[in-house]
Design an enzyme around this catalytic site. Structure first.
Site, PDB file in Angstrom:
ATOM      1  N   GLU A   1       0.843  -1.205   0.000  1.00  0.00           N
ATOM      2  CA  GLU A   1       0.000   0.000   0.000  1.00  0.00           C
ATOM      3  C   GLU A   1       0.874   1.250   0.000  1.00  0.00           C
ATOM      4  O   GLU A   1       0.591   2.230  -0.698  1.00  0.00           O
ATOM      5  CB  GLU A   1      -0.910  -0.026   1.225  1.00  0.00           C
ATOM      6  CG  GLU A   1      -1.770   1.198   1.411  1.00  0.00           C
ATOM      7  CD  GLU A   1      -2.403   1.249   2.784  1.00  0.00           C
ATOM      8  OE1 GLU A   1      -2.553   2.365   3.318  1.00  0.00           O
ATOM      9  OE2 GLU A   1      -2.729   0.170   3.335  1.00  0.00           O
ATOM     10  N   HIS A   2       1.969   1.205   0.783  1.00  0.00           N
ATOM     11  CA  HIS A   2       2.899   2.337   0.817  1.00  0.00           C
ATOM     12  C   HIS A   2       3.661   2.460  -0.501  1.00  0.00           C
ATOM     13  O   HIS A   2       3.847   3.554  -1.030  1.00  0.00           O
ATOM     14  CB  HIS A   2       3.893   2.161   1.971  1.00  0.00           C
ATOM     15  CG  HIS A   2       3.349   2.553   3.302  1.00  0.00           C
ATOM     16  ND1 HIS A   2       3.801   3.650   3.993  1.00  0.00           N
ATOM     17  CD2 HIS A   2       2.381   2.004   4.075  1.00  0.00           C
ATOM     18  CE1 HIS A   2       3.136   3.769   5.136  1.00  0.00           C
ATOM     19  NE2 HIS A   2       2.276   2.768   5.213  1.00  0.00           N
TER      20      HIS A   2
END
Length: 473
Positions: free
Chosen positions: A88-89
């Site tokens: 996600e990052h």
């Protein structure tokens, strides 16, 4: 109790025997026109198993489109736990076509918003844009999901960011306590793992680990392309086919034999974990029992029971319709706050109470809680149930306010139910529930059942596991 509750359970089963996967039931009662005339959800399933679902909302000039993936921390292994959140990052750190700066500028110039989140069972990426920018939004979503650079230097930089995020999470007593609750309640299954993963994993996850996670979880049958607002379903299908049509449909033989995917069932374990800090004047206590899955016959009764038990916060004005539990807590000033939670997963759930209490009142609070839980089924009235139904319906309708919330509802329901239930159908299911059904649900959850508990802070007065177990039924 037995003679009353067992027939009720069979009646409840007969009323809900229409599968969550079947065609939507016809509403049997008079509902407001805005419910019955709610826009239909258009759903298309591709031969690969990829699903596209959308709801066109008249008068809307903006749209939310996103990708909902049936993958989260519970499907990770001890080795790669934290990979979904790490990805996600990394998704916003640049792709083969766009640098991080180019991605940020493109979204900003559209006046759009790009976001993502990871849960224990789902990973979600979505964009909010103007109607004309839906094709560009889909291009960006596909790019960050399928073509992320996963640059090793960026990965190493992001480790520190995630570790700082972990420190912030650990400073939040509620998040920390609920993570500990899952760890003890589901100690032998994937649901016990945290979303961020352990610190050692964050420090050692490699580019290959992240790439392997994509290869094993981003499969067409596990993904839903959802849209709401100023969305044309035919266009969304064309865009989904263009950008996601090449997704794999299943794991290859080598992947099936590997340990890269955890598919164990959620196994609830009666247990507790306590972190006692003698210097703390407050305690955070989460007491939970095994609840229901999304598609269980008890799913709706427990939603109503959650609203029936309600919540209390000393800082807010009291409510005349508080449950007996909340009334007793308020009357005797036993806690700063107490709230009911009902968390559903694909195959199990957690139903419980979270409280913040001064350390010298912990024992009195637990006495009050266990006594109320033991007597709960005997005190539920039709009037209580009707009030809880109204509160539940209001919460559900407010949860559908705005394109993004509707899109979220579409994506979640397609992954959990395999279809989208209309508000009218949901209201019909709620209205069918009687006080006997709610008593049966309370009996099922609390009567002679093991519990799981996580407690953090000043816990001098916290009774033993056995004391709580024997006094709560």
């Amino acid at each position: 109790m037995q003679s009353l509750l067992h027939p009720t359970r069979s009646l409840l089963r007969r009323r809900l025997q229409t599968s969550y996967l079947s065609t939507a039931a016809t509403a049997q009662q008079e509902f407001p026109s805005y419910l019955l005339a709610s826009p239909p959800t258009s759903i298309t399933t591709f031969p690969t198993g990829l699903r596209v679902a959308s709801e066109h909302i008249l008068g809307s000039n903006t749209a939310t489109v996103g990708v909902w993936i049936d993958a989260g921390s519970r499907y990770e292994t001890p080795h790669n736990n934290g990979a979904a959140h790490f990805l996600e990052h990394m998704a916003f750190k640049g792709t083969q076509r766009r640098t991080q700066y180019m991605l940020e500028v493109e979204i900003e110039n559209m006046g759009g918003h790009l976001n993502a989140y990871t849960s224990r069972e789902q990973t979600v990426y979505f964009a909010k844009v103007f109607e004309k920018d839906v094709p560009r939004a889909m291009d960006i979503l596909a790019d960050i999901l399928l073509n992320s650079n996963l640059d090793r230097r960026a990965i190493n930089r992001e480790r520190d960011v995630i570790l700082r995020e972990m420190k912030e999470v650990n400073k939040n007593p509620e998040e920390l306590t609920l993570d500990h609750l899952h760890a003890t309640a589901f100690a032998d299954s994937g649901l016990g793992r945290t979303i961020l993963g352990p610190e050692e994993n964050i420090k050692k996850l490699t580019r290959e680990d992240l790439r392997e996670y994509i290869e094993t979880h981003y499969l067409a049958p596990q993904m839903v392309i959802a849209g709401a607002g100023a969305v044309d379903h035919a266009q969304l299908c064309d865009l989904a086919n263009y950008y996601f049509g090449g997704l794999k449909t299943e794991l290859n033989e080598e992947q099936k034999k590997s340990d890269a995917v955890c598919l164990d069932k959620g196994k609830f374990i009666g247990s507790d974990v306590r972190f006692h800090f003698r210097s703390d004047t407050m305690a955070h206590i989460s007491l939970a029992y095994e609840g229901s899955s999304w598609t269980s016959e008890y799913a709706y009764p427990l939603m109503i029971l959650q609203n029936l038990l309600g919540s209390y916060n000393r800082a807010m004005a009291g409510k005349a319709d508080m449950s007996k539990l909340c009334h007793d807590v308020a009357a005797h000033e036993l806690a700063n706050s107490i709230s009911t939670f009902n968390t559903c997963y694909n195959d199990t759930g957690l139903f419980g109470l979270y409280s913040v209490v001064e350390s010298d009142k912990v024992h009195d609070l637990m006495t009050c809680v266990t006594q109320n839980l033991a007597e709960l089924a005997h005190h539920i009235t039709e009037e209580d149930v009707e009030r809880a139904k109204i509160a539940l319906k209001a919460t559900m309708l407010m949860g559908l306010d705005g394109n993004t919330n509707v899109c979220e509802d579409i994506g979640r329901q397609l992954l959990t139910y395999g279809r989208r239930m209309t508000p009218a159908e949901i209201f019909t299911r709620i209205e069918e529930m009687t006080a006997d059904d709610i008593r049966a649900a309370a009996h099922m959850v609390f009567h002679n059942k093991d519990h799981a508990m996580a407690a953090v802070g000043g816990l001098d007065g916290l009774p033993s596991y056995e004391w709580i177990r024997s006094n709560s039924f």
